[in-house]
Enzyme design. Structure first.
Site, PDB file in Angstrom:
ATOM      1  N   LYS A  48       0.824  -1.189   0.000  1.00 53.37           N
ATOM      2  CA  LYS A  48       0.000   0.000   0.000  1.00 53.37           C
ATOM      3  C   LYS A  48       0.866   1.249   0.000  1.00 53.37           C
ATOM      4  O   LYS A  48       0.407   2.337  -0.270  1.00 53.37           O
ATOM      5  CB  LYS A  48      -0.871   0.036   1.270  1.00 53.37           C
ATOM      6  CG  LYS A  48      -1.680  -1.205   1.498  1.00 53.37           C
ATOM      7  CD  LYS A  48      -2.294  -1.127   2.937  1.00 53.37           C
ATOM      8  CE  LYS A  48      -2.809  -2.487   3.316  1.00 53.37           C
ATOM      9  NZ  LYS A  48      -3.176  -2.523   4.749  1.00 53.37           N
ATOM     10  N   GLY A  49       2.133   1.083   0.339  1.00 54.45           N
ATOM     11  CA  GLY A  49       3.009   2.218   0.623  1.00 54.45           C
ATOM     12  C   GLY A  49       3.212   3.215  -0.504  1.00 54.45           C
ATOM     13  O   GLY A  49       3.465   4.390  -0.265  1.00 54.45           O
ATOM     14  N   ASP A 108      14.956  -0.771   0.812  1.00 54.02           N
ATOM     15  CA  ASP A 108      15.801  -0.985   1.984  1.00 54.02           C
ATOM     16  C   ASP A 108      16.739  -2.154   1.688  1.00 54.02           C
ATOM     17  O   ASP A 108      17.821  -1.959   1.130  1.00 54.02           O
ATOM     18  CB  ASP A 108      14.896  -1.242   3.193  1.00 54.02           C
ATOM     19  CG  ASP A 108      15.668  -1.473   4.480  1.00 54.02           C
ATOM     20  OD1 ASP A 108      16.866  -1.184   4.517  1.00 54.02           O
ATOM     21  OD2 ASP A 108      15.056  -1.948   5.451  1.00 54.02           O
ATOM     22  N   ASP A 164       4.237   3.156   6.743  1.00 53.13           N
ATOM     23  CA  ASP A 164       3.497   2.934   7.987  1.00 53.13           C
ATOM     24  C   ASP A 164       4.358   2.381   9.102  1.00 53.13           C
ATOM     25  O   ASP A 164       5.424   1.807   8.878  1.00 53.13           O
ATOM     26  CB  ASP A 164       2.366   1.933   7.734  1.00 53.13           C
ATOM     27  CG  ASP A 164       2.891   0.505   7.577  1.00 53.13           C
ATOM     28  OD1 ASP A 164       3.713   0.278   6.669  1.00 53.13           O
ATOM     29  OD2 ASP A 164       2.508  -0.371   8.379  1.00 53.13           O
ATOM     30  N   ARG A 170       0.461   6.502   7.514  1.00 53.96           N
ATOM     31  CA  ARG A 170       0.605   6.599   6.061  1.00 53.96           C
ATOM     32  C   ARG A 170       0.123   7.960   5.544  1.00 53.96           C
ATOM     33  O   ARG A 170       0.549   8.412   4.494  1.00 53.96           O
ATOM     34  CB  ARG A 170      -0.222   5.513   5.361  1.00 53.96           C
ATOM     35  CG  ARG A 170       0.261   4.089   5.606  1.00 53.96           C
ATOM     36  CD  ARG A 170      -0.481   3.145   4.657  1.00 53.96           C
ATOM     37  NE  ARG A 170      -0.401   1.742   5.054  1.00 53.96           N
ATOM     38  CZ  ARG A 170       0.609   0.928   4.751  1.00 53.96           C
ATOM     39  NH1 ARG A 170       1.629   1.379   4.057  1.00 53.96           N
ATOM     40  NH2 ARG A 170       0.601  -0.337   5.133  1.00 53.96           N
TER      41      ARG A 170
END
Ligand code: IMP
Ligand code: MG
Length: 200
Positions: A48-49, A108, A164, A170
């Site tokens: 969803k990010g 990351d 999040d 968010r």
């Protein structure tokens, strides 16, 4: 500016401001528009990010383009990096006639993106590139090339603008660091050693 809103009280430091995000997206949009002129462009957002980023980025790219989404479960625990990435929601159609640009919130370890790209390459897109808003300053577990990068940030756990902590924050308009008191036992999450998270 945000003093009257509770959500912001949990933030100790803003790493990337709303204004910095806005102007960077204008820059990225112009660059992407130049590179994809006359091509069938599909922006692929990872749920969803990446939702706030893809929404703003798409409007900064002044070209006809399509948008679709994938949701994948990422197993962020490097000691169990079996390479398994489960697709929770797939693309609507084939991509063999399309230039696919993956739009990511943050890279990351690189694990999620690496395996997502492997899956997508098997579908033979005309091209496959990556645009990430944030690049975390740490060694990748899997090397991935970022074709477009918004900001390089230090190796800290960040929230906001799509990112999040326990599904919250968010909706912050900037990227920031949480106060230690927000975390259980006051410890900032090690992003490489989180438990499996679905649809990040
Ligand atoms: P990876 O380690 O590159 O596979 O990161 C996978 C996903 O973990 C990212 O797409 C984010 O959704 C999430 N993630 C990584 N770092 C952070 C962070 O600092 N805050 C919130 N989510 C993160
Ligand atoms: Mg993500």
């Amino acid at each position: 500016m945000y003093d009257d809103i509770d959500l912001h009280d949990d933030i100790s430091e803003i790493l990337v401001t709303e204004e910095e995000i806005r102007s960077k997206i204008v820059e990225l949009g112009e660059q992407i528009a130049r590179d994809y002129q006359g091509k069938n462009l599909l922006l692929l957002g990872t749920l969803k990010g990446a939702v706030p980023f893809i929404a703003d980025l798409a409007r900064a790219i002044h070209l006809p383009l399509e948008i679709d989404y994938m949701a994948i479960s990422s197993y962020g625990n490097s000691s169990h990096s079996s390479g398994v990435v489960r697709i929770l929601k797939d693309l609507e159609g084939p991509i063999d006639q399309k230039h696919v640009l993956i739009v990511e919130d943050i890279v990351d370890s690189g694990l999620t993106l690496h395996y997502q790209m492997e899956v997508l390459r098997q579908r033979r897109p005309l091209s496959l590139r990556v645009c990430a808003l944030l690049d975390k300053g740490r060694e990748r577990v899997k090397a991935v090339k970022l074709d477009y990068t918004g900001f390089h940030i230090p190796n800290r756990f960040v929230v906001g603008y799509g990112l999040d902590y326990a599904q919250l924050y968010r909706n912050l308009p900037y990227v920031g660091i949480l106060k230690p008191s927000v975390y259980e036992e006051d410890v900032e999450p090690e992003t490489h050693h989180r438990s499996p998270v679905e649809g990040d």
